[in-house]
Design an enzyme around this catalytic site. Structure first.
Site, PDB file in Angstrom:
ATOM      1  N   HIS A  29       0.843  -1.200   0.000  1.00 42.86           N
ATOM      2  CA  HIS A  29       0.000   0.000   0.000  1.00 42.86           C
ATOM      3  C   HIS A  29       0.873   1.244   0.000  1.00 42.86           C
ATOM      4  CE1 HIS A  29       0.831  -1.103   4.199  1.00 42.86           C
ATOM      5  NE2 HIS A  29       0.821   0.193   4.463  1.00 42.86           N
ATOM      6  N   CYS A  62       1.905   3.058  11.778  1.00 44.73           N
ATOM      7  CA  CYS A  62       2.864   2.751  10.721  1.00 44.73           C
ATOM      8  C   CYS A  62       3.042   4.010   9.864  1.00 44.73           C
ATOM      9  CB  CYS A  62       2.404   1.568   9.873  1.00 44.73           C
ATOM     10  SG  CYS A  62       1.007   1.906   8.787  1.00 44.73           S
TER      11      CYS A  62
END
Length: 687
Positions: free
Chosen positions: A66, A192
């Site tokens: 991603h 993250c």
């Protein structure tokens, strides 16, 4: 809202290659073909760069590459079910279910929440089993839409009990018994870099694992969709805290004093039960590592953590901290000064104050430098020059302030800035900033170790430490050290200004070698800092500092550009990942970002670094020999207007790039590591 996934974005039971790069490139192509990205290569580069930071494989044969990318025009979700599994770095093996999340750089919160919800669904076995059993692309779309709408997945294999986490380890019986006797409360933060997938999967995995063990665990997800802070009463009641993060925790001071377990966010997905067990153990261990308090106690914590470091390592770390924080002041200020010269001519340096004091945008000057672009150019040039000069004036204070920060944390910033300002006032320059910053930092750190009454602790970091450290460090600069350092600085500047001919070329060689030795490391930063520190002393009459800046910039551009060229000249000599890095290295090199060559140096340092140093030395020598000047401290080819002869600058770089690429390819061909002779092995093993 635009549908995130369509049948066009799904690929079932195909062999898409044997590496993550192959799969990501294919899915990026799907997104672009669906009209949701402006280009394949840009999207692939952003996604693959994210993949290289942290592998996106998670337990259960799943991978979730991603990224956010400027190439993405609409949020998209592409999916592939592979006929041949590909290793995305999960501990339990390669993946066959791949979801590629492509979000625009400024994705709206609703789309980000949906993408995050999908990521959380992927740790549920019934959902992944349904994905594997789906017969058509439309079935996949329906399953994903159902997950986003919180509908349970149904498939032919029958219902599968939702796991506690992504294949979490079973908690030992002793842990269960302990938790049953004395229930523990844990809080956690997950985060993250992208904040779309791993953040939420780690959160769900930790919560599920804790539930299996009878532990109350509440998580704060600091993701792209914003975050809701944990209730202070929940934090206060917690026995321990887990930080499963790849970025800094926002509001870390809220957890001060709690036993803490720190780990990358991916460990929260791979080993949630182990992390909960470690947090339980830390909660009952009086010697466990704790989230530091802020102020004097935090300084003591930092001192304890750094006790095992060698002295040289500590010094290098704090100096690089100062340089890294200083560079934005220098880069912005230098470019503004260069633009001021472009519009107002070289004479604007002496005329800026007069123009700004007597004129406005509505009353342009009638008396202006001969080389200015008219009255408007002279006025705007004066504005830009003055802003740049003021910005550049922070060079030494910022250097000293953040060196002190690297030693003593926040209480060191103010005395560091003050001692740096004193160094600038006394003419001690860059060297004075280094010494002043070290003095301020050491003094602030020392004062921070004093044992003071509890009522006084709150005043220590904001009043007492800055005041006392400023008096000591700045006083020493005024009374003892400033004068001698200023004399050394003046002598060095005089020596550099007088360098011509062979001596200037030798200096160019030395600077080129330093710029290419560690590609953005300490030696590189010393050469760069040396150049930018003297930039403000350059003038039409004394162009030596500008020549040094040009040589340093040109040499620093050589390694990434040479790596990019080498991957084009000999594709077979580089891995797929290196060839992809080579494509990005063209832009990085052109922008004067030496770190673009680091992936190559990390993979093959004994050939890449020597080759880079040879080319960098050639470029540095040529730039000095040609007398190329640069009034801008950064920007590479994009600040051509700040150079006296861009063609010679470009030519110096081109020669160095070719030299480095040729030497590297020669080393790869002939400097081959001799294999160690091994003992004979049985024929079966050899086969």
């Amino acid at each position: 809202m635009t549908q995130l996934i369509t049948p066009q974005l799904v690929s079932l039971d195909q062999n898409l290659g044997d590496s993550p790069a192959d799969v990501i490139r294919f899915l990026a192509g799907k997104v672009a073909a669906a009209g949701r990205a402006s280009e394949v290569e840009g999207l692939f580069a952003d996604a693959f760069a994210r993949e290289q930071k942290t592998a996106t494989g998670v337990p259960g044969g799943i991978a979730i590459p991603h990224c956010r990318s400027v190439a993405v025009t609409e949020p998209a979700l592409a999916m592939a079910r592979l006929s041949e599994k590909v290793d995305f770095g999960a501990k339990d093996g390669p993946a066959d279910i791949i979801f590629f999340i492509a979000a625009p750089e400024g994705a709206d919160q609703e789309h980000l929440k949906l993408l995050s919800k999908l990521a959380r669904s992927l740790i549920k076995k019934d959902f992944t089993a349904a994905l594997r059993a789906a017969a058509t692309e439309q079935d996949i779309v329906d399953l994903v839409d159902g997950a986003l709408a919180d509908k349970p997945a149904a498939h032919a294999a029958g219902p599968v009990a939702e796991p506690a986490a992504a294949a979490p380890e079973a908690a030992p019986a002793s842990a269960r018994a302990a938790s049953a006797m004395a229930p523990k409360r844990i809080v956690a933060v997950t985060a993250c870099p992208t904040g779309i997938a791993h953040t939420y999967m780690a959160a769900d995995s930790l919560v599920a694992a804790a539930k299996e063990m009878g532990v109350d665990l509440q998580v704060e997800t600091q993701g792209s969709g914003g975050f809701t802070a944990l209730d202070p009463s929940v934090i206060a009641a917690a026995d321990a805290v887990i930080f499963a993060v790849d970025v800094d925790v926002r509001g870390k001071e809220r957890f001060a004093g709690k036993p803490v377990i720190n780990a990358p966010v991916k460990r929260g997905i791979d080993e949630p039960a182990k992390m909960v067990q470690e947090a339980l153990a830390a909660a009952s261990d009086p010697h466990a590592h704790r989230v530091p308090h802020f102020g004097a106690e935090e300084n003591a914590e930092h001192a304890s953590e750094a006790a095992s470091e060698h002295f040289g390592t500590k010094v290098k770390k704090v100096l690089l901290t100062g340089v890294s924080y200083m560079i934005p002041f220098v880069a912005g200020g230098g470019l503004l000064i260069a633009l001021g010269f472009l519009l107002g001519g070289y004479e604007i340096a002496g005329a800026a104050d007069k123009i700004l004091g007597a004129n406005t945008l509505g009353s342009l000057p009638t008396d202006f430098p001969a080389h200015a672009w008219g009255p408007l150019g002279a006025y705007l040039g004066a504005v830009l020059f003055k802003i740049g000069a003021l910005s550049l004036g922070f060079l030494v204070p910022a250097l000293a302030g953040y060196i002190a920060y690297g030693i003593a944390d926040r209480p060191g910033i103010a005395p560091g800035f003050v001692s740096g300002a004193v160094a600038g006032y006394m003419g001690a320059g860059f060297l004075g900033g280094l010494v002043g910053g070290l003095l301020a930092g050491v003094t602030a750190h020392w004062i921070g170790t004093f044992k003071v009454p509890r009522w006084l602790r709150g005043l220590m970091p904001v009043v007492i430490i800055p005041l006392a450290a400023s008096i000591v460090a700045s006083g020493l600069m005024f009374l003892v050290l400033g004068g001698p350092i200023a004399a050394i600085t003046k002598g060095l500047n005089t020596w550099l200004s007088g360098m011509t001919g062979v001596s200037a070329i030798v200096l160019g060689i030395i600077l080129g070698l330093m710029m290419c030795f560690d590609l953005g490391g300490p030696v590189n930063k010393v050469a760069y800092s040396f150049a930018v520190a003297g930039l403000g002393a350059g003038s039409v009459a004394n162009q030596a500092p500008w020549q040094i800046m040009a040589a340093v910039m040109a040499a620093g551009m050589v390694p990434p550009l040479a790596m990019a060229l080498a991957t084009v000249l000999n594709k077979k000599g580089f891995s797929l990942a290196e060839r992809e890095n080579g494509k990005a290295a063209w832009l990085l090199g052109a922008s004067f970002i030496s770190e673009g060559a680091i992936p190559f140096a990390a993979a093959d340092p004994l050939r890449v670094i020597p080759a880079s140093m040879v080319g960098g030395a050639v470029t540095g020598a040529l730039s000095m020999a040609f007398g190329v000047t640069s009034q801008a401290p950064h920007g590479g080819i994009f600040v051509f207007f700040a150079m006296n002869n861009f063609l010679l600058f470009f030519g110096s770089i081109a020669v160095g790039v070719v030299v480095t690429a040729v030497v590297l390819l020669a080393l790869k061909r002939w400097a081959v590591r001799t294999p160690v002779e091994a003992e004979p092995v049985p024929a079966v093993a050899a086969a």
